[in-house]
Scaffold this active site. Structure first.
Site, mmCIF file in Angstrom:
data_model
loop_
_atom_site.group_PDB
_atom_site.id
_atom_site.type_symbol
_atom_site.label_atom_id
_atom_site.label_comp_id
_atom_site.label_asym_id
_atom_site.label_seq_id
_atom_site.Cartn_x
_atom_site.Cartn_y
_atom_site.Cartn_z
ATOM 1 C CG ASP A 96 -0.254 -0.151 2.534
ATOM 2 O OD1 ASP A 96 0.656 -0.989 2.637
ATOM 3 O OD2 ASP A 96 -0.588 0.594 3.477
ATOM 4 C CD GLU A 162 3.886 0.478 7.057
ATOM 5 O OE1 GLU A 162 4.446 0.731 8.148
ATOM 6 O OE2 GLU A 162 3.641 1.366 6.225
HETATM 7 ZN ZN LIG Z 1 6.460 2.419 4.277
#
Ligand SMILES: [Zn+2]
Length: 408
Positions: A96, A162
């Protein structure tokens, strides 16, 4: 097989690495919290790349998420078997990205139209975290091309979510019991420009929203209402000052050495200029040194909110968004720290520095379950900024470091 042969094979892949990185930048993978569809399209593209390289096994461990169109957040694990499969070298990168921010601030190219300039690849996600993702993949590709089996199995994990707390990413993967305490884990999601910094500790993270509730009114008759925006701004400034004064300790082990306290996102309030806002919201991102308790920080915020409420009449609410207490640091003498330090000396020709950062990477989740993990990569720290870039040289040399680790 000498390292030198592997290094020159990696060097040969230079332009292919840059191309593959650019292909991935063209596919944004934004979390639903930021209005995105998640990582599935990028994961599909990545799976094609992995399949063409010839890993021994590719697994998917998707996490359900009703908020995205595909209803799932992809997590991919690719294995390249080593001579000894008992111990694994894990390189964990995230799929992401954060949104581009104000697009007019991008001066070299548009965020999703990658461009090479001065041996740097510009585009959102180039440094964070695609550079390391590509470097890890091509370290394996070089070994494969040369027909070399590494000393230990290389496991590449590509995780979702994340940037928003990792619930659908590494936390989900950890629940699948893939990781063992004897594994060697690198999270290349931080570092410094010379590749010499190895992170083994991080600060506690506290993200929160401050919601101020007043009373909406016509802007020509402000006395009929209570301007939540004004009170919100005053409170934010007072809070910023109070926290900086009270949590001012420094620890030279960390970069930067102090706790960081930043008002960041400002939520939109009213649509028209002639309305006095009845509600207002601002967010803070705080990275607090482990010597402090987050409970103390929260109780100080609530006390100040109470004071403001009695002074102004507006209701001020503290709403936590993310609260992560820093786990016990990875031992500076752990095997992965020593091996990485040696690989950095070999490839980077610098003496590694070992320390702590503001944090917020996947490494914290490994430390929490007692698996030693390090954060390392070679970056100019352009992540989350306009004109984010990855140096092609870093892409190539970080791949050499991974290959070194696999062989040592
Ligand atoms: Zn990162």
């Amino acid at each position: 097989m000498q390292n030198q042969e592997i290094f020159s094979e990696i060097q040969k892949q230079r332009s292919k690495m840059a191309q593959t990185l650019m292909e991935l930048i063209r596919i944004p993978a934004i979390a639903p919290e930021n209005g995105g569809e998640g990582e599935l399209k990028k994961a599909e593209k990545l799976t094609q790349t992995l399949a063409s390289i010839g890993f021994d096994k590719i697994e998917r461990h998707d996490a359900p998420d009703a908020r995205v169109p595909s209803k799932r957040r992809p997590n991919i694990v690719a294995y390249y078997n080593g001579l000894d499969s008992a111990e694994k070298l894990w390189i964990v990168t995230h799929l992401d990205i954060v949104p581009p921010g104000e697009e007019s601030l991008w001066t070299v190219t548009k965020p999703y139209e990658p461009k090479i300039k001065d041996e740097r690849i510009y585009g959102r996600g180039s440094e964070d975290n695609t550079q390391s993702m590509i470097a890890s993949i091509f370290a394996v590709k070089a070994l494969k091309e040369l027909g070399v089996r590494p000393k230990r199995t290389i496991s590449l994990a590509f995780v979702a979510d994340e940037e928003q707390g990792s619930k659908h990413g590494i936390q989900h993967l950890i629940k699948q019991n893939l990781f063992k305490p004897e594994d060697l884990i690198i999270v290349p999601d931080g570092g410094e420009g010379d590749g010499g910094f190895i992170e083994i500790a991080e600060k506690s993270a506290l993200w929160f929203r401050i919601r101020t509730i007043g009373k909406q009114a016509h802007a020509s008759r402000p006395g009929m209402g209570l301007n939540a925006h004004r009170v919100g701004m005053q409170f934010a400034l007072a809070l910023d000052k109070m926290l900086h004064e009270r949590y001012s300790e420094k620890d030279k082990y960390f970069v930067p050495p102090e706790s960081t306290i930043e008002p960041t996102k400002k939520q939109a309030n009213v649509d028209a200029i002639n309305i006095v806002p009845g509600e207002d919201a601002i967010y803070f991102d705080c990275r607090i040194l482990p010597c402090y308790s987050l409970e103390d920080v929260i109780s100080d915020i609530n006390d100040l909110a109470k004071q403001f409420k009695s002074k102004t009449g507006a209701d001020i609410k503290f709403e936590p968004v993310q609260k992560t207490v820093a786990p016990k640091p990875t031992d500076a003498k752990a095997k992965i720290v020593k091996m990485l330090a040696e690989a950095v000396r070999t490839v980077r020709k610098v003496e590694p520095r070992i320390g702590g950062i503001g944090g917020g990477t996947c490494a914290a989740y490994f430390r929490r379950i007692g698996v030693p993990a390090v954060v390392w990569s070679t970056i100019d720290e352009t992540a989350h900024q306009p004109d984010e870039y990855a140096k092609i040289e870093n892409l190539v040399n970080d791949a050499k470091v991974y290959a070194c680790l696999a062989m040592s």
